[in-house]
Design a protein around this motif. Sequence first.
Motif, mmCIF file in Angstrom:
data_model
loop_
_atom_site.group_PDB
_atom_site.id
_atom_site.type_symbol
_atom_site.label_atom_id
_atom_site.label_comp_id
_atom_site.label_asym_id
_atom_site.label_seq_id
_atom_site.Cartn_x
_atom_site.Cartn_y
_atom_site.Cartn_z
ATOM 1 N N PRO A 40 0.837 -1.200 0.000
ATOM 2 C CA PRO A 40 0.000 0.000 0.000
ATOM 3 C C PRO A 40 0.872 1.250 0.000
ATOM 4 O O PRO A 40 2.078 1.194 0.288
ATOM 5 C CB PRO A 40 -0.799 -0.123 1.302
ATOM 6 N N HIS A 190 0.601 -1.639 -9.164
ATOM 7 C CA HIS A 190 -0.645 -1.578 -8.413
ATOM 8 C C HIS A 190 -1.703 -2.487 -9.026
ATOM 9 O O HIS A 190 -2.856 -2.475 -8.581
ATOM 10 C CB HIS A 190 -1.168 -0.136 -8.363
ATOM 11 N N ASP A 206 4.735 -4.126 3.899
ATOM 12 C CA ASP A 206 3.806 -3.343 4.709
ATOM 13 C C ASP A 206 4.521 -2.925 5.982
ATOM 14 O O ASP A 206 5.254 -3.709 6.574
ATOM 15 C CB ASP A 206 2.561 -4.174 5.045
ATOM 16 N N THR A 302 -2.235 -6.821 4.798
ATOM 17 C CA THR A 302 -2.110 -5.384 4.979
ATOM 18 C C THR A 302 -3.394 -4.710 5.461
ATOM 19 O O THR A 302 -3.349 -3.597 5.987
ATOM 20 C CB THR A 302 -1.700 -4.700 3.668
ATOM 21 N N LYS A 304 -5.529 -3.464 3.597
ATOM 22 C CA LYS A 304 -5.742 -2.302 2.737
ATOM 23 C C LYS A 304 -5.899 -2.759 1.303
ATOM 24 O O LYS A 304 -5.322 -3.751 0.893
ATOM 25 C CB LYS A 304 -4.567 -1.315 2.809
ATOM 26 N N GLU A 305 -6.677 -2.004 0.538
ATOM 27 C CA GLU A 305 -6.747 -2.240 -0.886
ATOM 28 C C GLU A 305 -5.542 -1.588 -1.555
ATOM 29 O O GLU A 305 -5.035 -0.572 -1.087
ATOM 30 C CB GLU A 305 -8.030 -1.639 -1.486
ATOM 31 N N LEU A 306 -5.076 -2.190 -2.638
ATOM 32 C CA LEU A 306 -3.943 -1.672 -3.371
ATOM 33 C C LEU A 306 -4.429 -0.633 -4.367
ATOM 34 O O LEU A 306 -5.170 -0.947 -5.291
ATOM 35 C CB LEU A 306 -3.232 -2.806 -4.102
#
Length: 308
Positions: A40, A190, A206, A302, A304-306
């Motif tokens: 991320p 990404h 991360d 993570t 989280k979205e990339l």
Amino acid sequence: MRYESAVRVRGLVKRYGTKTAVDGLDLDVRAGTVTAVLGPNGAGKTTTVETCEGYRKPDAGTVSVLGLDPVRQAGELRPRIGVMLQSGGVYSGARADEMLRHMARLHAHPLDVGALIERLGLGSCGRTPYRRLSGGQQQRLALALAVVGRPELVFLDEPTAGLDPQARRATWDLVRELRTDGVTVVLTTHFMDEAEQLADDVAIIDGGRVAAQGTPEQLCRGGAEDSLRFAGRPGLDLGSLLKALPDGTAAAEVAPGAYRIRGTIDPQLLATVTTWCAQNGVMPDRIAVERHTLEDVFLELTGKELRA
């Protein structure tokens, strides 16, 4: 000379003031492979790659690229590597073909410039100053500049960002050919499908450290379980189904008449489920096996979205 690890990083630490961008990171890139570095925004991947390229000096730890220190031995290393920056690195007034031919003349055995221009679709803009190129054209020129010198190792930063599907596929084909020719590629991206299509190894960064590294298959096998979905009448007795399934398998009615089984999904489990359905007068519909994806692994590690 060939090295088992084209890039070897141990205990890398890099700080910017009070902020620690990279915190004891270890990374290996096998020679002759494509390694995708995912993470991320703010994870430390860009700082790590820039340190490997010799643009940043570590605060602690060791970095070896093709057996050389990228800071102390930069003069020996730079002729052997190619670097594609996401932006910058090209004179704004230089024409695309002039810049590429100039770069080729700096190397002993460059690629054929004309063929490279045609391959990446730069022929129509060869006489156009860099500042007037579209974003996609600038991206393709940056890729050409990185590979024209036949490097042993090339760092590609978001090589397909802003490209149309045709140009994206041409870039993928070029990366595959580089690997076939024995070139080591370090790719930051990404796009999860790009990493899955191109990478022999994936490193997920991360919090300034490598959270996981391995082949896409290894990472996907090591994460969450696969699942089997099917539709049937609402209110099936899942307790009796679970008795027939292996220990550790989970089953749930996630919506009325929609069922999901999680565990090791193999032919034997599928046969057990269909046999149970037959014995209980259930006609299963829309049976689908859902495999754990690289994106699933990324999100688990993570949270989280990339995003670009």
